[in-house]
Design an enzyme around this catalytic site. Structure first.
Site, PDB file in Angstrom:
ATOM      1  N   HIS A 156       0.807  -1.218   0.000  1.00 29.28           N
ATOM      2  CA  HIS A 156       0.000   0.000   0.000  1.00 29.28           C
ATOM      3  C   HIS A 156       0.845   1.275   0.000  1.00 29.28           C
ATOM      4  CE1 HIS A 156       0.332  -0.197   4.556  1.00 29.28           C
ATOM      5  NE2 HIS A 156       0.444   1.097   4.374  1.00 29.28           N
ATOM      6  N   ASP A 186       0.052  -7.586   1.493  1.00 28.68           N
ATOM      7  CA  ASP A 186       0.475  -6.190   1.599  1.00 28.68           C
ATOM      8  C   ASP A 186       1.996  -6.056   1.637  1.00 28.68           C
ATOM      9  OD1 ASP A 186       0.143  -3.484   1.640  1.00 28.68           O
ATOM     10  OD2 ASP A 186      -0.205  -3.343   3.798  1.00 28.68           O
ATOM     11  N   SER A 259       4.820   2.409   7.834  1.00 28.51           N
ATOM     12  CA  SER A 259       4.435   1.288   6.977  1.00 28.51           C
ATOM     13  C   SER A 259       5.606   0.782   6.156  1.00 28.51           C
ATOM     14  CB  SER A 259       3.324   1.720   6.010  1.00 28.51           C
ATOM     15  OG  SER A 259       2.077   1.605   6.611  1.00 28.51           O
TER      16      SER A 259
END
Length: 516
Positions: A156, A186, A259
Site C-alpha cells: 500500500h 500487503d 508502513s
C-alpha cells in the site's frame, strides 16, 4: 513550498507531549542498599545471597538499544512515492476516507500510512475546491535485504505509484523501481540500482515469543530514522485484512509513515514488517501489527524470481467448525474447516471432497479453523502434493490431491465471522416449507423456506424466507417429509443439534440447529 501536512490530522490539532516512562526491571541502581547481618556474620556473605538474582535480572533487561540500533539503522530507508490522483480512483477514495471525521476505529488500521497533499494543506480543509490532476505524495518505510539494492516495503506504500524515491540513513536519495507486489499480504519488493554495497538486514528464522523485546525503525510522519522499542504483545492476529492474516502484535509505537519498516529482535534480525495500527485517535496507542518474517520471506522470494506470487488452490468455500456443528457431525472437538461448497473442476472436487466434509489436517498438521486452512494452503506452491485428513459422513479418511493455481486471482474463501447464520428445520422451529420444484425460481433441489416465525429458533439463527434447505443431517431432502424424518432420526440418535445445508442466492453454507 511549505512542508506538506498529513491531511488526515484532525482539524483541532493537538501536540502530544512525551510522557514520563517508568523503567521496569532495573535493580535499585539509583537507590542505596543497606545490608543488615546477624552479629558475627559477614555482610559480604549476605550480599552474595542476592547477587545471583540481581545478576539474572540485569542480564534479562537490556541496558539500552544503542548497539543494536547502530547495527541495523543504516539498512532502513524512507520511501516516498507520487501518485496522480486524477488517474487513480483508489487514491481519491482513500483521500476522501481520510478526510472523514467519522471514521471508525477499524478504519484507522492505516492501510495508507502517511499520504500527503501538495501545497501544504489537507485538501478539503482549506476551503478550496479539489483541483484536477493533483499529485498525491505518500511516505512510508522500507529496508534493504541485499547489498545490491533489493528492499522490502508495503504494497500500500507503492501501489499505483508513478515514481518511487528512497532516502537512506545518510540522507542520500535514490530512484527505485517496483519489482513486484502482493496485495494479499500487503508486501512489495523494490530495487535501487547503481550500488552493490548497501547495508542490509536479514529475516529472522525463529518465531518471536510473546514478551520478547522488539525495536521498530522507520519514517513516521516523514521524520525519518526514528527508533521505538517495546515487546511482542501477541501473535496470530486476524484483523480482517485478508485470508492470510497472521499478524504479530507489538506495542513499540508505530505511526503513519512506519508502513513497510522493519521490527527487529535483539539479534538485529527482522521479525516482522510494520503494516497497520489500531488507533481511534489516528496516532499510536500501542497496538501495531507486523507481517511475520516467515510470511515475508516466502512472498519476497517469489517477487524476486517472478515479480508476482502464485499460491496453491484447493477450490473450496469453507467456514469454521462451531461446537454445534461438531456435535451434529459427531466430532469430539470444534476444530477444522467444514466445506460449504467445492467449486466445480477444482482439485478438491476432483479428489472427491464433498459439501459437509470437514478438513481436519493438512499433511498431518492439524487445522484449527477455516482461516488456518487458507493460510496453510496459501503457503504451498501450485502442483504441490498434499494429504488431507477429512471427516466424511462420520468417518475419518485421508484424501491425496495435487493443488491447483488460484484462477484469476481467486482465493480459497474462508468465512470468518465465527457465527453460524441462516438455518432451517427441526420440529417447532417456526418454519413453513415447500418443495423447491413448486416454488418459481427456487430450482429443483431441496425445500424452500416460505415463512419464518420471527420469534422462532430458526429466525434467531438467521433463516430467511426464500432460503433453500438442500440436506439435513448429511442427507438430501426433497420434501417436508424428508426433513421431518431426518430431524427425528437425529433426535433419536441423541444429538443435540442437526446440520443443515442451506442455500441463499448463489452461496451455500452449513448451519447447526439445536434440536428442541
Amino acid at each position: 513550498m511549505n512542508d506538506p501536512v498529513n491531511f488526515d490530522i484532525p482539524k483541532s490539532r493537538t501536540i502530544l507531549r512525551p510522557r514520563r516512562l517508568a523503567l521496569l526491571g532495573t535493580v535499585a541502581a539509583l537507590g542505596v542498599a543497606v545490608l543488615v547481618s546477624a552479629p558475627g556474620s559477614s555482610p559480604f556473605h549476605a550480599a552474595s545471597l542476592i547477587a545471583p538474582a540481581q545478576a539474572a535480572e540485569t542480564a534479562a533487561t537490556p541496558s539500552g538499544f544503542a548497539d543494536l540500533v547502530s547495527k541495523v539503522k543504516p539498512a532502513v530507508i524512507s520511501v516516498r512515492v507520487k501518485i496522480d490522483q486524477d488517474n487513480d480512483k483508489n487514491a481519491m477514495l482513500q483521500q476522501d476516507r481520510m478526510q472523514s471525521d467519522e471514521d471508525s476505529p477499524f478504519d484507522q488500521f492505516s492501510r495508507q500510512f502517511g499520504f500527503r497533499l501538495p501545497n501544504g494543506m489537507p485538501n478539503g480543509m482549506n476551503g478550496m475546491p479539489r483541483q484536477r490532476h493533483q499529485m498525491v505524495t505518500g511516505e512510508g518505510s522500507g529496508f534493504f535485504i541485499s547489498a545490491d539494492g533489493y528492499a522490502v516495503t508495503n504494497n500500500h506504500v507503492v501501489d499505483h505509484a508513478e515514481s518511487v524515491q528512497v532516502t537512506t540513513d545518510d540522507g542520500t536519495i535514490y530512484t527505485a523501481k517496483v519489482v513486484g507486489t502482493d496485495p494479499k499480504t500487503d508486501l512489495a519488493l523494490i530495487k535501487v540500482e547503481g550500488k552493490k554495497d548497501f547495508p542490509f538486514v536479514k529475516f529472522s528464522d525463529q518465531k518471536p515469543r510473546i514478551g520478547d523485546w522488539v525495536v521498530a525503525v522507520g519514517n513516521p510522519f516523514g521524520l525519518g530514522g526514528t527508533v521505538t522499542a517495546g515487546i511482542v504483545s501477541a501473535s496470530g492476529r486476524d484483523i480482517g485484512n485478508g485470508p492470510y492474516d497472521d499478524f504479530i502484535q507489538i506495542d513499540a509505537p508505530i505511526n503513519k509513515g512506519n508502513s513497510g519498516g522493519p521490527a527487529f529482535d535483539m539479534n538485529g534480525n527482522v521479525i516482522g514488517v510494520n503494516t497497520a495500527i489500531f488507533s481511534p485517535s489516528g496516532g499510536s496507542v500501542g497496538i501495531g501489527f507486523d507481517i511475520p518474517a516467515a510470511t515475508a520471506k516466502l512472498v519476497v522470494a517469489q517477487l524476486k524470481d517472478k515479480g508476482a506470487v502464485t499460491r496453491g488452490w484447493l477450490g473450496v468455500q469453507v467456514q469454521p467448525v462451531t461446537s454445534d456443528i461438531a456435535d451434529s457431525l459427531g466430532l469430539k472437538e470444534a476444530r477444522g474447516a467444514i466445506v460449504d461448497n467445492p467449486q466445480d473442476g477444482s482439485p478438491a472436487a476432483k479428489a472427491g471432497i464433498e459439501a459437509g466434509d470437514v478438513i481436519t489436517a493438512v499433511n498431518g498438521t492439524a487445522v484449527k479453523d477455516s482461516r488456518d486452512l487458507a493460510r496453510t494452503i496459501g503457503t504451498m506452491a501450485p502442483g504441490s502434493s498434499v494429504k488431507l485428513d477429512v471427516w466424511h459422513k462420520g468417518e475419518s479418511k485421508t484424501v491425496p490431491l495435487a493443488l491447483g493455481e488460484v484462477p484469476n486471482e481467486r482465493q480459497a474463501k474462508a468465512t470468518t465471522d465465527g457465527k453460524v447464520q441462516p438455518d432451517a428445520g427441526t420440529p417447532r422451529l417456526g418454519l413453513s416449507l415447500a418443495p423447491a420444484g413448486e416454488v418459481k425460481g427456487a430450482g429443483q433441489k431441496g425445500v424452500v423456506v416460505t415463512e419464518v416465525d420471527p420469534q422462532g429458533p430458526a429466525a434467531q439463527r438467521g433463516i430467511q424466507t426464500g432460503d433453500v434447505i438442500l440436506n439435513v443431517g448429511g442427507k438430501a431432502v426433497a420434501n417436508v417429509g424428508d426433513v421431518r424424518s431426518e430431524l427425528m432420526q437425529a433426535k433419536s440418535s441423541g444429538k443435540r443439534s442437526v446440520l443443515l445445508q442451506v442455500k441463499s442466492a448463489d452461496a451455500t453454507r452449513f448451519v447447526a440447529v439445536p434440536l428442541a
